[in-house]
Each structure stands twice: as C-alpha cells, then as structure tokens.
Design a protein around this motif. Structure first.
Motif, mmCIF file in Angstrom:
data_model
loop_
_atom_site.group_PDB
_atom_site.id
_atom_site.type_symbol
_atom_site.label_atom_id
_atom_site.label_comp_id
_atom_site.label_asym_id
_atom_site.label_seq_id
_atom_site.Cartn_x
_atom_site.Cartn_y
_atom_site.Cartn_z
ATOM 1 N N LEU A 207 0.812 -1.214 0.000
ATOM 2 C CA LEU A 207 0.000 0.000 0.000
ATOM 3 C C LEU A 207 0.846 1.264 0.000
ATOM 4 O O LEU A 207 0.601 2.197 -0.767
ATOM 5 C CB LEU A 207 -0.940 -0.003 1.214
ATOM 6 N N ASN A 245 -11.582 5.858 9.379
ATOM 7 C CA ASN A 245 -12.125 4.700 8.661
ATOM 8 C C ASN A 245 -13.634 4.582 8.845
ATOM 9 O O ASN A 245 -14.376 4.319 7.897
ATOM 10 C CB ASN A 245 -11.453 3.411 9.154
ATOM 11 N N HIS A 250 -12.886 2.669 4.255
ATOM 12 C CA HIS A 250 -11.524 2.138 4.204
ATOM 13 C C HIS A 250 -10.724 2.664 3.014
ATOM 14 O O HIS A 250 -9.496 2.769 3.089
ATOM 15 C CB HIS A 250 -11.563 0.607 4.166
ATOM 16 N N ASN A 251 -11.395 3.006 1.920
ATOM 17 C CA ASN A 251 -10.663 3.559 0.779
ATOM 18 C C ASN A 251 -9.997 4.876 1.136
ATOM 19 O O ASN A 251 -8.834 5.122 0.793
ATOM 20 C CB ASN A 251 -11.598 3.753 -0.418
ATOM 21 N N GLU A 252 -10.756 5.739 1.843
ATOM 22 C CA GLU A 252 -10.166 7.004 2.293
ATOM 23 C C GLU A 252 -9.099 6.745 3.352
ATOM 24 O O GLU A 252 -8.085 7.450 3.417
ATOM 25 C CB GLU A 252 -11.245 7.926 2.862
ATOM 26 N N ASN A 254 -7.119 4.165 3.423
ATOM 27 C CA ASN A 254 -5.913 3.805 2.680
ATOM 28 C C ASN A 254 -5.250 5.027 2.063
ATOM 29 O O ASN A 254 -4.021 5.128 1.996
ATOM 30 C CB ASN A 254 -6.259 2.797 1.576
ATOM 31 N N GLY A 255 -6.087 5.962 1.603
ATOM 32 C CA GLY A 255 -5.542 7.200 1.046
ATOM 33 C C GLY A 255 -4.765 7.997 2.076
ATOM 34 O O GLY A 255 -3.715 8.574 1.776
ATOM 35 N N THR A 316 -10.152 14.727 1.124
ATOM 36 C CA THR A 316 -10.817 13.492 0.717
ATOM 37 C C THR A 316 -11.282 13.592 -0.740
ATOM 38 O O THR A 316 -11.220 14.658 -1.355
ATOM 39 C CB THR A 316 -12.027 13.199 1.616
ATOM 40 N N GLU A 317 -11.800 12.473 -1.278
ATOM 41 C CA GLU A 317 -12.294 12.474 -2.653
ATOM 42 C C GLU A 317 -13.487 13.410 -2.823
ATOM 43 O O GLU A 317 -13.730 13.952 -3.902
ATOM 44 C CB GLU A 317 -12.690 11.050 -3.064
#
Length: 372
Positions: A207, A245, A250-252, A254-255, A316-317
């Motif tokens: 990662l 989280n 979890h995607n954020e 990991n980011g 964040t996205e």
C-alpha cells in the motif's frame, strides 16, 4: 553450399546452445551450494572444452577460425566475473589449438590479446544500463570483435585471407547469433525482472511502498548480531485513524495511509543529515530507524514534521479537508541492552504520547518519559 550453411546456421546455433548451457550450469541451485573455487573451475573446464570445439569445428568446416569470442562476449550479459574469466582464457585456448595444428602465430596471438583489451573497454559500458542498451552494445561488440579476430590459422599473417566474402560470412553468422541469443537474453531479462519484483514485494509494503514488518525484523536481527552503531528508534501512529475509517470508509483510510507515508518519506529524505530507514510496522503504525544521530536532533525533526503534518490538511475524494496528526515515541539504543529493548521502549513512549493527548513526541530514556 554446405560451407555457407555451416557458417550461417549450424555454428551460430551451436554457439548459442553453448551460451545457454553455460548460463544454466552457472545459475543452477546445485552449483550455488558448492565451493566458489570449485564452481569457477567447473565452469572454466566447460568453457575450455566448448571454446576448443568451436576452434576445431570452424577450422575444419569453413577453413578458418571465427566466433571464438562469442561466448565470452555473451557472458558479459550474464555474469561479469565469468565473462572476465572466459575472455582471459580465450587467447590461451586458441593459441593451444593453433599450436596443436602447427599454425601458431605471434602476430595473431598479439591480436587476440588486443581483442581482449577491446572487449573489456567495450563491455564495461554494459553496466547499469537498460536491457535494450545492453543488448545493442553486446551486438555491436560481437560483430566488431568477430570481424577483427578472424583467424586464417596459417601460422603467418596473410592479407589475402581478409576478403569481402569471408567478412560477409562472419558478419552473417554474427547476425544469426544475435538473432538466436536475443530470444534467450530477453528471457533472462524477464526472469531477472520477475525475481526483482518478487524481492521487492517480499520486503516492501504494497500500500505505502515503505519497507514492511518482515524487512524490519530482518534488519533488527542483523543489528542485534553485533552492530556497534548508534540507533535512534522512532515509533509513530496516526491519531484517531479508526475514526477516519468509520466516517469516510476504508478507501479514504488507505488514502490517508498513503499520503502520510509519502509526507513522512519526503520529509526524512529532504533532511540529508539524517540517515534513516522507514517501515510500515502494521496498520497505522510506522517505525523509523535513524542511524548515528543524536536523539535530541531526531526529536526536533519529528516535532517539526508533526507541526507541518497538521498544517497541511488531507483532502478526501469529496473535497473535505481533514486535519491529520500523529504521535511518536523515541528511544536510543545507547540506553538499552539490545535493539529489541530499544524498540519496545519507543513503543512504550508512543503509548505515553497517546495517553497524554496525542500529536506529540515522547522520549523514553529508560529512567523516565520526557518531552526533551
């Protein structure tokens, strides 16, 4: 017709087969287990037999010796040590063959030695280059040396031997060797790349790209076996990571881990005065081993990093800005009996930093926890 066929197809095929055999034997697991001296002697014996056979077969089929340096030049694409050994022994083997048939020539012997020097100069450029560049230079070296060292085996220098027809025979044979060997060397290159990828995956976290826990324990074992260097150990943990989280997924998460890792790595690299190695210890926890650096200096640098980290928010996205902070614990191996105790002390200091409010650095001297 048969003469031309032998030069164009059979001899190049034979030579590439010898190169492949040499590679397989040199890289075999059984050969790697034996004594290095015996390994070199075995490979040298194999090379001498092959080289003598090349001289014999070319002399008796096409009327002159050619391609005698093809194996040694190709070996530079496999192993530099073996290549040096084979290059040095090629003139010896050829001179021995010429002596046995009563056609030994001092002039041609000197030319062979000159060819070895040229090979060393040209193949030295193979190092640290891409496969394409390496193969291009290998091909040019093979053609040049093969044309230079065409040996009439007449016992004296004969200028009438160097005709366009003979040059074309050798040149065409070289092109066939290059074509056949390109398949073989491309396969070797792909194998090396696969091995490199596997080695990277084994030692790095997928990662973040940092060294992983496996590599961390491996290096700790090396240090514990007798290193007298001074190490400052730093344990870091991203504050409230579970909350990130839970709220953003979890995607954020990991980011955030990737962003944090990059910032930490860039910060440590930019501080050239610090010789450090970064690891992802597990989850949101990281470790830094800093070599030969005063603990006070490491403490200051980590405080600066935490301040910069909090000021530079993570986006964040969805575009929301999040303040990311971390806590850190530091220990010095000079205060502990082993490097393992040093790591545990840094971990205890990290726990203390979390307990005292997060976003801070705590030093564990063994006697007390301090903020230095």
């Amino acid at each position: 017709m048969f003469n031309a066929l032998f030069v164009l197809v059979l001899i190049p095929t034979l030579i590439v087969g010898f190169i492949y055999e040499f590679y397989v034997l040199s890289e075999s697991e059984d050969m790697k287990k034996i004594n290095s001296l015996f390994k070199y002697l075995a490979l040298l014996f194999l090379f001498v037999v092959q080289e003598y056979f090349i001289a014999y077969i070319t002399y008796n089929t096409v009327g002159f010796i050619c391609f005698q340096y093809a194996i040694s030049i190709a070996t530079f694409m496999i192993s530099r040590k073996f290549a040096i050994m084979t290059s040095l022994f090629t003139p010896v083997v050829i001179s021995l063959f010429l002596y046995n048939i009563g056609e030994f020539s001092i002039i041609l012997c000197v030319l062979s030695l000159l060819a070895v020097l040229i090979i060393f100069l040209l193949t030295n450029t193979f190092l640290q280059k891409s496969f394409t560049v390496q193969f291009y230079r290998y091909s040019c070296t093979l053609i040049f040396i093969s044309l230079l060292t065409m040996n009439p085996a007449t016992g004296h220098f004969n200028p009438d031997f160097y005709t366009i027809a003979n040059f074309l025979k050798v040149l065409t044979g070289c092109l066939m060797i290059i074509w056949f060997s390109s398949i073989f060397f491309r396969e070797i290159n792909q194998k090396k790349n696969r091995i490199s990828e596997l080695e990277y995956m084994k030692s790095h976290d997928k990662l973040t790209g940092l060294y992983n826990y496996r590599e961390f324990t491996k290096n700790l074992n090396i240090i514990s076996q007798g290193s007298d260097k001074k190490y400052v150990t730093v344990m870091l943990d991203i504050d409230d990571f579970k909350n990130f989280n839970d709220e953003f997924g979890h995607n954020e998460g990991n980011g955030i881990l990737q962003s944090f890792s990059k910032r930490l790595l860039d910060y440590m690299v930019s501080n050239n005065e610090i010789n450090s190695t970064l690891y992802r210890f597990g989850g949101e926890e990281f470790c830094i081993l800093i070599e030969d650096t005063p603990i006070e200096f490491a403490y200051t640098k980590l405080n600066n990093f935490i301040n910069c980290l909090e000021a530079d928010k993570y986006r964040t996205e969805s575009g929301k800005e999040i303040r990311v902070s971390c806590s850190a614990g530091i220990s010095d191996n000079q205060d502990y009996a082993t490097i393992y105790e040093t790591v545990r002390a840094a971990d205890d200091a990290l726990y203390r930093a979390k307990k005292e409010g997060k976003g801070r650095v705590i030093v564990n001297t063994g006697d007390a926890f301090t903020t230095n």
